[in-house]
Design a protein around this motif. Structure first.
Motif, mmCIF file in Angstrom:
data_model
loop_
_atom_site.group_PDB
_atom_site.id
_atom_site.type_symbol
_atom_site.label_atom_id
_atom_site.label_comp_id
_atom_site.label_asym_id
_atom_site.label_seq_id
_atom_site.Cartn_x
_atom_site.Cartn_y
_atom_site.Cartn_z
ATOM 1 N N LEU A 106 4.956 -0.390 14.891
ATOM 2 C CA LEU A 106 4.886 -0.045 13.479
ATOM 3 C C LEU A 106 3.841 1.054 13.324
ATOM 4 N N GLU A 107 4.325 2.274 13.174
ATOM 5 C CA GLU A 107 3.436 3.435 13.088
ATOM 6 C C GLU A 107 3.170 3.764 11.625
ATOM 7 N N LEU A 108 1.903 3.766 11.264
ATOM 8 C CA LEU A 108 1.479 4.084 9.901
ATOM 9 C C LEU A 108 1.277 5.591 9.781
ATOM 10 N N HIS A 109 1.970 6.207 8.808
ATOM 11 C CA HIS A 109 1.828 7.649 8.591
ATOM 12 C C HIS A 109 0.897 7.958 7.429
ATOM 13 N N GLU A 110 0.879 7.071 6.438
ATOM 14 C CA GLU A 110 0.120 7.360 5.216
ATOM 15 C C GLU A 110 -0.200 6.041 4.527
ATOM 16 N N ILE A 111 -1.382 5.969 3.921
ATOM 17 C CA ILE A 111 -1.757 4.799 3.131
ATOM 18 C C ILE A 111 -2.679 5.239 2.011
ATOM 19 N N ASN A 112 -2.430 4.726 0.819
ATOM 20 C CA ASN A 112 -3.313 5.022 -0.309
ATOM 21 C C ASN A 112 -3.229 3.894 -1.324
ATOM 22 N N GLN A 113 -4.246 3.823 -2.148
ATOM 23 C CA GLN A 113 -4.284 2.791 -3.184
ATOM 24 C C GLN A 113 -4.410 3.444 -4.545
ATOM 25 N N ILE A 114 -3.570 2.994 -5.471
ATOM 26 C CA ILE A 114 -3.633 3.415 -6.867
ATOM 27 C C ILE A 114 -3.713 2.139 -7.692
ATOM 28 N N THR A 149 2.263 2.600 1.423
ATOM 29 C CA THR A 149 2.242 3.062 2.805
ATOM 30 C C THR A 149 3.546 3.785 3.128
ATOM 31 N N ARG A 150 3.487 4.685 4.100
ATOM 32 C CA ARG A 150 4.685 5.278 4.720
ATOM 33 C C ARG A 150 4.566 4.955 6.195
ATOM 34 N N TRP A 151 5.689 4.613 6.820
ATOM 35 C CA TRP A 151 5.654 4.107 8.180
ATOM 36 C C TRP A 151 6.980 4.354 8.889
ATOM 37 N N THR A 152 6.945 4.135 10.197
ATOM 38 C CA THR A 152 8.154 4.077 11.013
ATOM 39 C C THR A 152 8.037 2.839 11.890
ATOM 40 N N MET A 153 9.090 2.014 11.843
ATOM 41 C CA MET A 153 9.139 0.827 12.688
ATOM 42 C C MET A 153 10.244 1.031 13.713
ATOM 43 N N SER A 154 9.938 0.727 14.977
ATOM 44 C CA SER A 154 10.936 0.879 16.033
ATOM 45 C C SER A 154 10.891 -0.339 16.948
ATOM 46 N N GLY A 178 10.262 4.345 6.463
ATOM 47 C CA GLY A 178 10.307 3.906 5.074
ATOM 48 C C GLY A 178 8.931 3.865 4.451
ATOM 49 N N ARG A 179 8.865 3.106 3.355
ATOM 50 C CA ARG A 179 7.608 2.977 2.641
ATOM 51 C C ARG A 179 7.470 1.549 2.143
ATOM 52 N N TYR A 186 6.929 -5.015 -0.833
ATOM 53 C CA TYR A 186 8.281 -4.484 -1.026
ATOM 54 C C TYR A 186 8.490 -3.285 -0.114
ATOM 55 N N ASP A 187 9.441 -3.410 0.802
ATOM 56 C CA ASP A 187 9.756 -2.347 1.753
ATOM 57 C C ASP A 187 11.022 -1.620 1.327
ATOM 58 N N TYR A 188 10.977 -0.293 1.410
ATOM 59 C CA TYR A 188 12.117 0.563 1.089
ATOM 60 C C TYR A 188 12.375 1.443 2.303
ATOM 61 N N TRP A 189 13.581 1.368 2.844
ATOM 62 C CA TRP A 189 13.935 2.152 4.018
ATOM 63 C C TRP A 189 14.471 3.514 3.606
#
Length: 125
Positions: free
Chosen positions: A58-66, A72-77, A92-93, A107-110
């Motif tokens: 599970l590779e994390l590309h981006e994370i932020n809090q509002i 988060t944005r990620w790639t899972m393989s 996905g995110r 909540y995950d969105y592919w």
């Protein structure tokens, strides 16, 4: 350690040694495959993935809090447990909803459809 740092660490070691203490007891999890409530079911889902799929990453590309949401944005393989061990990759995110410093919704969105993910199992290279 703050919540963002814990999540970053969990992504790096996924699916091993996840920090379940950051989730509410009745957390709602939803993605294109699953939709359930409860920390115990979330733990069972992670255990299922760990048992049946190999080379999980599970590779994390981006994370932020509002405010009360972490994005988060990620790639899972992974390699699926079919005889030819197809390599599957989904990007996905996630939206993590927070209340009282606990994740109450995950909540995950592919970026692809469930069907497109399934098709990857039958692409031979």
């Amino acid at each position: 350690m703050n919540l963002i740092d814990i999540i970053k660490e969990d992504y790096q070691k996924f699916p091993e040694d996840q920090t379940y203490a950051i989730y509410a007891e009745n957390v709602h999890f939803k993605d294109p495959v699953y939709d359930f409530y409860g920390l115990k079911k979330y733990q069972e889902m992670i255990a299922f993935l760990r048992k049946w799929f190999s080379n999980l990453n599970l590779e994390l590309h981006e994370i932020n809090q509002i405010e009360n949401q972490i994005n988060t944005r990620w790639t899972m393989s992974w390699n699926s447990p079919l005889p030819w061990k197809p390599f599957i990759s989904v990007s996905g995110r996630s939206e993590l909803k927070l209340k009282d410093d606990l994740i109450i919704g995950h909540y995950d969105y592919w970026d692809c459809s469930l069907f497109d993910m399934i098709k990857q199992h039958f692409i031979f290279k």
